[in-house]
Design a protein around this motif. Structure first.
Motif, mmCIF file in Angstrom:
data_model
loop_
_atom_site.group_PDB
_atom_site.id
_atom_site.type_symbol
_atom_site.label_atom_id
_atom_site.label_comp_id
_atom_site.label_asym_id
_atom_site.label_seq_id
_atom_site.Cartn_x
_atom_site.Cartn_y
_atom_site.Cartn_z
ATOM 1 N N TRP B 244 0.724 -1.231 -0.024
ATOM 2 C CA TRP B 244 0.009 0.010 0.056
ATOM 3 C C TRP B 244 0.873 1.328 -0.004
ATOM 4 O O TRP B 244 0.415 2.356 0.192
ATOM 5 N N ALA B 245 1.952 1.017 -0.113
ATOM 6 C CA ALA B 245 2.993 2.180 0.097
ATOM 7 C C ALA B 245 3.108 3.100 -1.186
ATOM 8 O O ALA B 245 3.655 4.357 -0.883
ATOM 9 N N LEU B 246 2.571 2.788 -2.251
ATOM 10 C CA LEU B 246 2.648 3.927 -3.375
ATOM 11 C C LEU B 246 1.382 4.738 -3.329
ATOM 12 O O LEU B 246 0.247 4.518 -3.420
ATOM 13 N N ALA B 247 1.991 5.865 -3.200
ATOM 14 C CA ALA B 247 1.104 7.192 -3.232
ATOM 15 C C ALA B 247 1.103 8.034 -4.375
ATOM 16 O O ALA B 247 2.405 9.009 -4.041
ATOM 17 N N GLY B 248 0.466 8.194 -5.264
ATOM 18 C CA GLY B 248 0.637 9.221 -6.450
ATOM 19 C C GLY B 248 2.083 8.410 -7.265
ATOM 20 O O GLY B 248 2.046 7.237 -7.414
ATOM 21 N N THR B 270 14.741 8.566 -4.766
ATOM 22 C CA THR B 270 15.551 9.619 -4.206
ATOM 23 C C THR B 270 14.457 10.005 -3.271
ATOM 24 O O THR B 270 13.275 10.113 -3.460
ATOM 25 N N GLU B 271 15.051 10.860 -2.124
ATOM 26 C CA GLU B 271 14.036 11.320 -1.272
ATOM 27 C C GLU B 271 13.346 12.549 -1.574
ATOM 28 O O GLU B 271 13.943 13.336 -2.323
ATOM 29 N N THR B 272 12.079 12.377 -1.321
ATOM 30 C CA THR B 272 11.228 13.760 -1.813
ATOM 31 C C THR B 272 10.823 14.514 -0.641
ATOM 32 O O THR B 272 10.094 15.471 -0.872
ATOM 33 N N GLY B 273 10.752 14.052 0.588
ATOM 34 C CA GLY B 273 10.358 14.612 1.767
ATOM 35 C C GLY B 273 10.255 13.894 3.114
ATOM 36 O O GLY B 273 10.324 12.552 2.912
ATOM 37 N N ARG B 274 9.846 14.553 4.095
ATOM 38 C CA ARG B 274 9.617 13.670 5.287
ATOM 39 C C ARG B 274 8.225 14.453 6.015
ATOM 40 O O ARG B 274 8.211 15.481 5.827
ATOM 41 N N THR B 275 7.616 13.774 6.773
ATOM 42 C CA THR B 275 6.404 14.160 7.400
ATOM 43 C C THR B 275 6.493 13.618 8.918
ATOM 44 O O THR B 275 6.597 12.599 9.089
ATOM 45 N N ALA B 286 -1.335 3.877 1.970
ATOM 46 C CA ALA B 286 -1.816 4.854 0.987
ATOM 47 C C ALA B 286 -3.382 4.508 0.769
ATOM 48 O O ALA B 286 -3.567 3.218 0.677
ATOM 49 N N ARG B 287 -4.518 5.438 0.765
ATOM 50 C CA ARG B 287 -5.653 5.125 0.175
ATOM 51 C C ARG B 287 -5.368 4.387 -1.081
ATOM 52 O O ARG B 287 -4.627 5.008 -1.836
ATOM 53 N N PRO B 288 -6.325 3.591 -1.718
ATOM 54 C CA PRO B 288 -6.152 2.974 -2.947
ATOM 55 C C PRO B 288 -5.994 3.919 -4.094
ATOM 56 O O PRO B 288 -5.177 3.703 -5.161
ATOM 57 N N ASP B 289 -6.666 5.440 -4.117
ATOM 58 C CA ASP B 289 -6.321 6.179 -5.181
ATOM 59 C C ASP B 289 -4.958 6.977 -4.964
ATOM 60 O O ASP B 289 -4.843 7.809 -5.527
ATOM 61 N N GLY B 290 -4.358 6.905 -3.640
ATOM 62 C CA GLY B 290 -3.054 7.431 -3.311
ATOM 63 C C GLY B 290 -3.068 8.840 -2.942
ATOM 64 O O GLY B 290 -2.178 9.312 -2.491
ATOM 65 N N ARG B 291 -4.481 9.494 -2.618
ATOM 66 C CA ARG B 291 -4.500 10.750 -2.261
ATOM 67 C C ARG B 291 -4.170 11.226 -1.115
ATOM 68 O O ARG B 291 -3.505 12.434 -0.763
ATOM 69 N N VAL B 311 -0.273 15.436 -1.791
ATOM 70 C CA VAL B 311 0.369 16.473 -2.427
ATOM 71 C C VAL B 311 1.017 17.399 -1.575
ATOM 72 O O VAL B 311 2.319 17.696 -1.719
ATOM 73 N N THR B 312 0.676 17.728 -0.528
ATOM 74 C CA THR B 312 1.286 18.761 0.479
ATOM 75 C C THR B 312 2.285 17.924 1.515
ATOM 76 O O THR B 312 2.877 18.703 2.268
ATOM 77 N N LYS B 313 2.011 16.680 1.612
ATOM 78 C CA LYS B 313 2.683 16.016 3.031
ATOM 79 C C LYS B 313 2.598 16.701 4.130
ATOM 80 O O LYS B 313 3.319 16.434 5.017
ATOM 81 N N GLN B 314 1.340 17.077 4.552
ATOM 82 C CA GLN B 314 0.792 17.585 5.710
ATOM 83 C C GLN B 314 -0.179 16.766 6.278
ATOM 84 O O GLN B 314 -0.897 16.092 5.645
#
Lengths: 102, 380
Positions: B244-248, B270-275, B286-291, B311-314
């Motif tokens: 389930w790890a793929l989000a977008g 590559t790393e794109t962010g941290r929350t 990830a929800r199945p749609d990845g949002r 999208v915002t990683k918030q």
């Protein structure tokens, strides 16, 4: 849970002069559910080793208490000091050694 | 499925073959302490039965046959149980090891593989009869067992830091061993296309990926030094990695010993962010749609869920369903999510758009929730 074991464990904590109340049922639950997430619900081992009484019998209670409190660096055993008091850990050691879960 | 229809089936059970009942929106919920499974209907948000007698189901998981009628349940006590969802009964049960951790079913539905701690290794069974067809001893605890296309299984060795690929497509099984995956891989995931296998490492400050489309997959460290210079926090429960790890276009992965989830570009790794999160993440799904990504946490913060916007990683929503939130399962298209709240003895169902609670179902120490739609997903 074995009530006699629980009673004995509580008495030994009392004899040790500990005035902080220990919530036995809550700790027993923690042993099963949270220790159990690595050591297995029946404590016979999983990612972590078997921690049933036979497996622990040759350790000193103090050693076991220090492993629980401070973990084993370099392994997956975490320190529980941030979450548990000395008295609670001593209760848990008694509980584990006496097979309270069985 | 409509209740009226269900009632009709019950009343006419003798007259109508059970196979007339569709299973596409059914599921099973593990009741870990009582060794039972709840049979649930996702559309009716209801339990419709219980299957008992499955032994020690702590940390149990299961997979489905391609026709979504049978489930193979992997118990911690080494039990492998085949259950019939329609008949709500056990079809067959074997004690195949002393201590096991999970399993997978091959893409053709012919083989069921089980990952064992004791004795360390993987055993593969005929899905029809549960007869063992292959024993793969490893001298190591095995983790991260998944299926990939081509009648293959992939798993990793906790003690040896290796990943093995088992190819069962020919008469004789072929095993490929890949060394140098890192220290103490604790779990792994494979993407839905079966291409990228990612192991989380307890003993190293990175994760390791394999491109399984390569002739000879090479370990690729990802997120090297993600916790460098920071004190490792106690991990009271190991995180899980799942398909389930793929989000977008990114993977979202739980950190180990840090209260954060890590974002990685799915193409170049590559790393794109941290929350920053509330605690040690256990599942970041990830929800199945990845949002959105839903995250639960290790003891003692396991009463809380955070929802992160991809999208915002918030963190956009945080709530406390109750004590001991162990697992989540989205309905196949993501509209609702079911949560196991162990110490409340409830499964709670939420709308993933409004976050409104829709229903509670009583269950005995519920843990894993598995909808039959998993039958058609690689790596779950």
């Amino acid at each position: 849970m074995n009530k006699i074991v629980l009673y004995l464990a509580l008495s030994s904590a009392a004899i040790a002069g500990d005035t902080v109340p220990v919530d036995g049922p809550a700790l027993a639950r923690l042993v099963q559910q949270d220790c159990g997430s690595c050591h297995g619900l029946t404590l016979k081992g999983g990612l972590g080793p078997d921690i049933r009484p036979e497996a622990l019998a040759h350790y000193e209670p103090e050693t076991l208490a220090s492993v629980i409190l401070d973990g084993i660096p370099g392994t997956a055993m975490p320190p529980w000091r941030p979450l548990l008091t000395q008295a609670e850990v001593e209760w848990m050691v008694d509980y584990l050694l006496s097979g309270g879960l069985e | 499925m409509k209740r009226v229809f269900l009632g009709a089936v019950a009343a006419m059970a003798l007259a109508i073959p059970a196979t007339a009942q569709p299973t596409g929106d059914l599921g099973l919920i593990v009741e870990r302490a009582s060794g039972s499974l709840l049979v649930v209907d996702q559309s009716d948000r209801a339990k419709i039965g219980r299957i008992t007698g499955l032994g020690d189901l702590s940390h149990a998981s299961l997979v489905y046959s391609p026709d979504e009628r049978f489930a193979y349940v992997f118990g911690r006590d080494g039990g492998l149980t085949k259950v019939d969802i329609l008949e709500q009964s056990i079809v067959n049960r074997v004690m195949q090891a002393g201590n096991s951790i999970g399993g997978a079913i091959s893409d053709d539905g012919r083989f069921v593989a089980v990952s064992n701690y004791e004795p360390g290794g993987v055993r593969i069974f005929d899905a029809e009869t549960l007869e063992m067809v292959l024993d793969i001893p490893t001298q190591s605890k095995t983790i991260g067992l998944v299926d990939i296309p081509g009648t293959k299984f992939v798993f990793s060795l906790w003690d040896a830091g290796e990943t093995w690929i088992v190819d069962l497509s020919a008469e004789t099984a072929e095993i490929t061993k890949i060394e140098g995956m890192g220290t103490n891989p604790y779990d792994a995931l494979v993407t839905g296309d079966g291409r990228t296998y990612i192991t989380g490492l307890f003993g190293d400050d990175h994760l390791t990926a394999l491109d399984l489309w390569q002739e000879t997959p090479e370990p690729m460290p990802i997120l090297p030094g993600y916790a460098e210079g920071r004190e490792g926090l106690p991990v009271y429960k190991m995180p899980h990695l799942e398909g389930w790890a793929l989000a977008g276009s990114e993977f979202v992965l739980p950190a180990v010993g840090q209260h954060e989830v890590l974002w990685v570009d799915a193409r170049d790794l590559t790393e794109t962010g941290r929350t920053q999160t509330h605690g040690q993440p256990v599942f970041a799904m990830a929800r199945p749609d990845g949002r959105h990504v839903w995250v639960n946490f290790a003891h003692p913060l396991n009463d809380t869920i955070q929802v992160i916007d991809t999208v915002t990683k918030q963190v956009i929503h945080e709530f406390k369903p109750g004590p001991g939130v162990l697992h989540m399962e989205f309905t196949p298209r993501g509209r609702e999510v079911w949560l196991s709240v162990r110490d409340a003895g409830k499964v709670m169902i939420y709308d993933t758009q409004t976050f409104e609670k829709l229903r509670e179902i009583d269950a005995e120490s519920p843990s894993g929730i598995f909808f039959t739609a998993r039958a058609h997903r690689t790596g779950l």
